[in-house]
Design a protein around this motif. Structure first.
Motif, short mmCIF file in Angstrom:
data_model
loop_
_atom_site.label_atom_id
_atom_site.label_comp_id
_atom_site.label_asym_id
_atom_site.label_seq_id
_atom_site.Cartn_x
_atom_site.Cartn_y
_atom_site.Cartn_z
N UNK A 43 -15.47 -73.44 10.82
CA UNK A 43 -14.85 -74.62 10.23
C UNK A 43 -13.33 -74.46 10.18
N UNK A 44 -12.88 -73.29 9.76
CA UNK A 44 -11.44 -73.01 9.67
C UNK A 44 -10.78 -73.06 11.05
N UNK A 45 -11.44 -72.54 12.06
CA UNK A 45 -10.90 -72.59 13.42
C UNK A 45 -10.78 -74.03 13.89
N UNK A 51 -5.27 -68.85 8.50
CA UNK A 51 -5.36 -67.88 7.41
C UNK A 51 -6.79 -67.80 6.88
N UNK A 52 -7.43 -68.94 6.75
CA UNK A 52 -8.82 -68.99 6.28
C UNK A 52 -9.75 -68.41 7.34
N UNK A 53 -9.47 -68.69 8.60
CA UNK A 53 -10.27 -68.12 9.68
C UNK A 53 -10.16 -66.60 9.65
N UNK A 54 -8.94 -66.10 9.47
CA UNK A 54 -8.71 -64.65 9.40
C UNK A 54 -9.54 -64.04 8.27
N UNK A 55 -9.48 -64.65 7.12
CA UNK A 55 -10.19 -64.14 5.94
C UNK A 55 -11.69 -64.00 6.23
N UNK A 56 -12.27 -65.03 6.80
CA UNK A 56 -13.72 -65.03 7.05
C UNK A 56 -14.11 -64.16 8.24
N UNK A 57 -13.27 -64.13 9.25
CA UNK A 57 -13.57 -63.26 10.39
C UNK A 57 -13.39 -61.79 10.03
N UNK A 77 -13.09 -57.53 16.09
CA UNK A 77 -11.85 -56.73 16.07
C UNK A 77 -10.76 -57.41 16.89
N UNK A 78 -11.12 -57.89 18.06
CA UNK A 78 -10.14 -58.52 18.94
C UNK A 78 -9.54 -59.78 18.32
N UNK A 79 -10.38 -60.64 17.80
CA UNK A 79 -9.87 -61.92 17.28
C UNK A 79 -9.14 -61.70 15.95
N UNK A 80 -9.59 -60.76 15.13
CA UNK A 80 -8.90 -60.46 13.88
C UNK A 80 -7.50 -59.91 14.17
N UNK A 81 -7.41 -59.04 15.16
CA UNK A 81 -6.09 -58.52 15.55
C UNK A 81 -5.17 -59.63 16.03
N UNK A 82 -5.72 -60.55 16.80
CA UNK A 82 -4.94 -61.69 17.32
C UNK A 82 -4.44 -62.56 16.16
N UNK A 83 -5.33 -62.82 15.21
CA UNK A 83 -4.94 -63.64 14.05
C UNK A 83 -3.93 -62.91 13.17
N UNK A 84 -4.13 -61.62 12.99
CA UNK A 84 -3.22 -60.83 12.16
C UNK A 84 -1.80 -60.85 12.73
N UNK A 85 -1.69 -60.82 14.05
CA UNK A 85 -0.37 -60.80 14.69
C UNK A 85 0.22 -62.20 14.83
N UNK A 86 -0.52 -63.20 14.32
CA UNK A 86 -0.07 -64.60 14.37
C UNK A 86 0.03 -65.13 15.80
N UNK A 87 -0.67 -64.49 16.72
CA UNK A 87 -0.73 -65.00 18.10
C UNK A 87 -1.94 -65.91 18.19
N UNK A 88 -1.71 -67.11 18.65
CA UNK A 88 -2.79 -68.08 18.72
C UNK A 88 -3.03 -68.57 20.15
N UNK A 89 -2.58 -67.78 21.12
CA UNK A 89 -2.66 -68.21 22.51
C UNK A 89 -4.08 -68.28 23.05
#
Length: 116
Positions: A43-45, A51-57, A77-89
């Motif tokens: 839902x967050x995605x 930020x909400x997506x990061x929390x739940x993932x 791990x991959x998507x959490x790292x991507x979200x943590x770095x604020x990269x949304x590509x």
């Protein structure tokens, strides 16, 4: 039915994490099916609420790691790292991949341990 079963659930490692208690481990695997972290992340995605997506993932990453759901954990791990770095590509592609692996994991747990 499942070609790479050990990639989905690393039962030996998971059982070790549960100090050899097979019943407890299986109970937790079945409970994982009921967890809402994935649904909330989805839902967050959709809403681009990263930020909400990061929390739940991140929660899903923890659960999948603790249960030795290796296929799902690696993807989290991959998507959490991507979200943590604020990269949304690549998020749409990564989340699509994660979704496929999540549903495959859920299907496999149901196949092994439930009558659903």
């Amino acid at each position: 039915m499942y070609e790479n079963e050990k990639e989905i659930i690393n039962f030996e490692t998971g059982l070790n994490r549960f100090v050899g208690s097979k019943d407890l481990y299986i109970t937790c695997l079945i409970k994982f099916i009921e967890d809402k972290s994935f649904d909330l992340a989805k839902e967050a995605m959709f809403l681009k609420s990263y930020d909400k997506a990061f929390e739940n993932l991140h929660a899903l990453k923890g659960l999948s790691g603790n249960l030795s759901l290796d296929l799902l954990y690696d993807c989290c791990c991959n998507i959490v790292d991507e979200l943590r770095s604020k990269k949304h590509n690549n998020l749409d592609k990564q989340f699509s991949d994660l979704s496929n692996k999540y549903y495959k994991t859920i299907e496999y747990i149901k196949f092994l341990y439930t009558n659903k």
